[in-house]
Design an enzyme around this catalytic site. Structure first.
Site, PDB file in Angstrom:
ATOM      1  N   TYR A 142      35.835  33.432  35.140  1.00  0.00           N
ATOM      2  CA  TYR A 142      36.757  32.332  35.437  1.00  0.00           C
ATOM      3  C   TYR A 142      36.124  30.972  35.129  1.00  0.00           C
ATOM      4  O   TYR A 142      36.834  29.996  34.913  1.00  0.00           O
ATOM      5  CB  TYR A 142      37.149  32.341  36.921  1.00  0.00           C
ATOM      6  CG  TYR A 142      38.318  33.225  37.252  1.00  0.00           C
ATOM      7  CD1 TYR A 142      38.261  34.590  37.027  1.00  0.00           C
ATOM      8  CD2 TYR A 142      39.478  32.694  37.800  1.00  0.00           C
ATOM      9  CE1 TYR A 142      39.327  35.407  37.346  1.00  0.00           C
ATOM     10  CE2 TYR A 142      40.552  33.507  38.121  1.00  0.00           C
ATOM     11  CZ  TYR A 142      40.471  34.853  37.896  1.00  0.00           C
ATOM     12  OH  TYR A 142      41.532  35.654  38.224  1.00  0.00           O
ATOM     13  N   LYS A 190      30.973  47.151  36.509  1.00  0.00           N
ATOM     14  CA  LYS A 190      31.093  47.892  35.247  1.00  0.00           C
ATOM     15  C   LYS A 190      29.684  47.941  34.643  1.00  0.00           C
ATOM     16  O   LYS A 190      29.439  47.444  33.542  1.00  0.00           O
ATOM     17  CB  LYS A 190      32.113  47.181  34.341  1.00  0.00           C
ATOM     18  CG  LYS A 190      32.508  47.928  33.093  1.00  0.00           C
ATOM     19  CD  LYS A 190      33.420  49.107  33.336  1.00  0.00           C
ATOM     20  CE  LYS A 190      33.620  49.889  32.039  1.00  0.00           C
ATOM     21  NZ  LYS A 190      34.334  51.160  32.248  1.00  0.00           N
ATOM     22  N   ASP A 222      36.877  50.856  36.786  1.00  0.00           N
ATOM     23  CA  ASP A 222      38.002  51.689  36.328  1.00  0.00           C
ATOM     24  C   ASP A 222      38.240  52.835  37.312  1.00  0.00           C
ATOM     25  O   ASP A 222      39.376  53.148  37.670  1.00  0.00           O
ATOM     26  CB  ASP A 222      37.801  52.182  34.887  1.00  0.00           C
ATOM     27  CG  ASP A 222      36.391  52.694  34.612  1.00  0.00           C
ATOM     28  OD1 ASP A 222      35.509  52.588  35.495  1.00  0.00           O
ATOM     29  OD2 ASP A 222      36.164  53.218  33.496  1.00  0.00           O
ATOM     30  N   ASP A 246      40.355  39.987  41.578  1.00  0.00           N
ATOM     31  CA  ASP A 246      41.716  39.501  41.344  1.00  0.00           C
ATOM     32  C   ASP A 246      42.640  40.680  41.044  1.00  0.00           C
ATOM     33  O   ASP A 246      43.705  40.837  41.650  1.00  0.00           O
ATOM     34  CB  ASP A 246      41.701  38.519  40.163  1.00  0.00           C
ATOM     35  CG  ASP A 246      43.098  38.022  39.823  1.00  0.00           C
ATOM     36  OD1 ASP A 246      43.838  37.673  40.756  1.00  0.00           O
ATOM     37  OD2 ASP A 246      43.449  38.002  38.629  1.00  0.00           O
ATOM     38  N   ASP A 250      45.695  42.788  43.731  1.00  0.00           N
ATOM     39  CA  ASP A 250      47.124  42.949  43.428  1.00  0.00           C
ATOM     40  C   ASP A 250      47.479  44.431  43.486  1.00  0.00           C
ATOM     41  O   ASP A 250      48.511  44.827  44.017  1.00  0.00           O
ATOM     42  CB  ASP A 250      47.464  42.416  42.015  1.00  0.00           C
ATOM     43  CG  ASP A 250      47.986  40.983  42.036  1.00  0.00           C
ATOM     44  OD1 ASP A 250      47.508  40.200  42.880  1.00  0.00           O
ATOM     45  OD2 ASP A 250      48.865  40.656  41.213  1.00  0.00           O
TER      46      ASP A 250
HETATM   47  C1  IPM Z   1      44.851  34.711  42.824  1.00  0.00           C
HETATM   48  C2  IPM Z   1      45.614  34.204  41.641  1.00  0.00           C
HETATM   49  C3  IPM Z   1      44.771  33.167  40.894  1.00  0.00           C
HETATM   50  C4  IPM Z   1      43.507  33.857  40.425  1.00  0.00           C
HETATM   51  C5  IPM Z   1      45.486  32.470  39.725  1.00  0.00           C
HETATM   52  C6  IPM Z   1      46.782  31.821  40.142  1.00  0.00           C
HETATM   53  C7  IPM Z   1      44.591  31.484  39.016  1.00  0.00           C
HETATM   54  O1  IPM Z   1      45.986  35.252  40.812  1.00  0.00           O
HETATM   55  O2  IPM Z   1      44.480  33.894  43.691  1.00  0.00           O
HETATM   56  O3  IPM Z   1      44.620  35.922  42.910  1.00  0.00           O
HETATM   57  O4  IPM Z   1      43.495  34.477  39.352  1.00  0.00           O
HETATM   58  O5  IPM Z   1      42.508  33.781  41.135  1.00  0.00           O
HETATM   59 MG    MG Z   2      45.574  37.183  41.571  1.00  0.00          MG
END
Ligand code: IPM
Ligand code: MG
Length: 356
Positions: A142, A190, A222, A246, A250
């Site tokens: 990042y 990884k 993975d 990240d 999700d």
């Molecule tokens: C999160 C989001 C952010 C990230 C984005 C919006 C930059 O996806 O906080 O998980 O990738 O960290």
């Molecule tokens: Mg995110």
């Protein structure tokens, strides 16, 4: 207790969900006799519209001089569809994380009893799931340099960079959390491909000598992506780099039934920030349909981690559980029989104040 809270609604559904979390904090203030002073700041596309900057200096100063930050969401379709945009809303979030030194992002993942049916995963796999992802937040791909485009525009590059110090401070936090939970730490990397991952392994192995009471295992990312779906109960604390964290969180939100339920805390050098893990959901902006619970639960984390108000945090979590049990949920959890964003916030705060 008297405390200041900076409120950064941000973009898309941000203002709507933050409004509800604030409502809940005001209910807590009343019930427990505290004084919270809220000050609003701008960030993201909203800030770009006002002053051309996604994280203006005034917002930086506001965050540095407050006791905690409650943040909504960032992102706007007009930038998503314009890859050549010079300033992007997301830069505001990254800048805030960097400038406040928020290197530890805590993302708890839990199966919620009333919602087991909502998860697409089989009930017996997710009943009792309770783990915490500790995501590194101010390093890795990042932020690594060099990054950008070659002069002819036909090549682009990002760099994944980590120092031993960066790895050590986040891993120490993760070991501490594991020590206070079920004493198991899974480090996701990884290492079969990446030099950075091998440095993570080396550093964590070394640090483990100080945390012998914690069981440590390594897992390739993975494989971890598969294990989170196949056997999520095996996890207690997961520590991992920025990008893997990240993606995996999700994915892990599927366990709870909706991404609209997962809160997070970002801790580090300066003021801590509390935010839902989901994005700005631009398609729903202004419609009063977004799920405010991830932000409300982030407010509970704020009370717990920044103010040490455990009883108050528990009260919020209990009220949220009750609302879910009572079927007071938004569209993402019930397509036919649903309530809107502000009704959820009102129900949760009324419950806290004993007005139901
Ligand atoms: C999160 C989001 C952010 C990230 C984005 C919006 C930059 O996806 O906080 O998980 O990738 O960290
Ligand atoms: Mg995110």
């Amino acid at each position: 207790m008297e405390k200041t809270i900076a409120v950064l609604p941000g973009d898309g559904i941000g203002p709507e969900i933050v409004r509800e979390a604030k409502k809940v904090l005001v209910a807590i203030e009343k019930k427990f006799n505290h004084k919270f002073k809220f000050t609003e700041g701008t960030i993201g596309a909203h800030a770009i519209d006002i002053c051309g900057e996604p994280f203006p200096n005034e917002t930086h100063d506001l965050c540095m001089n407050t006791d905690a930050v409650l943040f909504g969401a960032i992102g706007d379709l007009k930038y998503d569809n314009d890859p050549k945009a010079k300033v992007r809303p997301e830069q505001g979030l990254l800048k805030m994380r960097k400038e406040l030194g928020l290197y530890a992002n805590l993302r708890p993942v839990m199966a919620i009893p009333g919602l087991i049916e909502k998860s697409p995963l089989k009930n017996h796999l997710i009943e009792g799931v309770d783990f915490m992802v500790v995501r590194e937040l101010t390093g890795g791909i990042y932020f690594g340099e060099p990054r950008g485009r070659a002069e002819d525009g036909r090549k682009a590059f990002d760099s994944n960079v980590y120092t031993v110090d960066e790895i050590e401070r986040i891993s120490r936090k993760a070991f501490e959390f594991a020590r206070n939970r079920n004493k198991k730490l899974t480090a996701v990397d990884k290492a079969n491909v990446l030099a950075t991952s091998r440095l993570w392994r080396e550093t964590i192995q070394e640090l483990h000598k100080e945390y012998k009471d914690v069981e440590l295992e390594f897992m390739f990312v993975d494989n971890a992506a598969m294990q989170i779906i196949q056997n999520p109960k095996q996890f207690d604390v997961i520590v991992t780099e920025n990008m893997f964290g990240d993606i995996l969180t999700d994915e892990a939100s599927v366990i709870t039934g909706s991404i609209g339920l997962l809160p997070s805390a970002s801790l580090g050098v300066h003021t801590s920030v509390y935010e839902p893990i989901h994005g700005s959901f631009p398609q729903a902006t202004g419609q009063n349909i977004a799920n405010p619970l991830a932000t409300i639960l982030s407010a509970a984390m704020l009370l717990e981690y920044s103010f040490g108000l455990f009883e108050e945090a528990k009260t919020i979590k209990e009220a949220v559980d009750k609302s879910l049990e009572a079927g007071i949920v938004t569209q993402d959890l019930s397509a036919n029989n649903y309530y809107n964003t502000s009704e959820i916030g009102r129900w949760v705060s009324d419950y806290i104040l004993g007005d139901l």
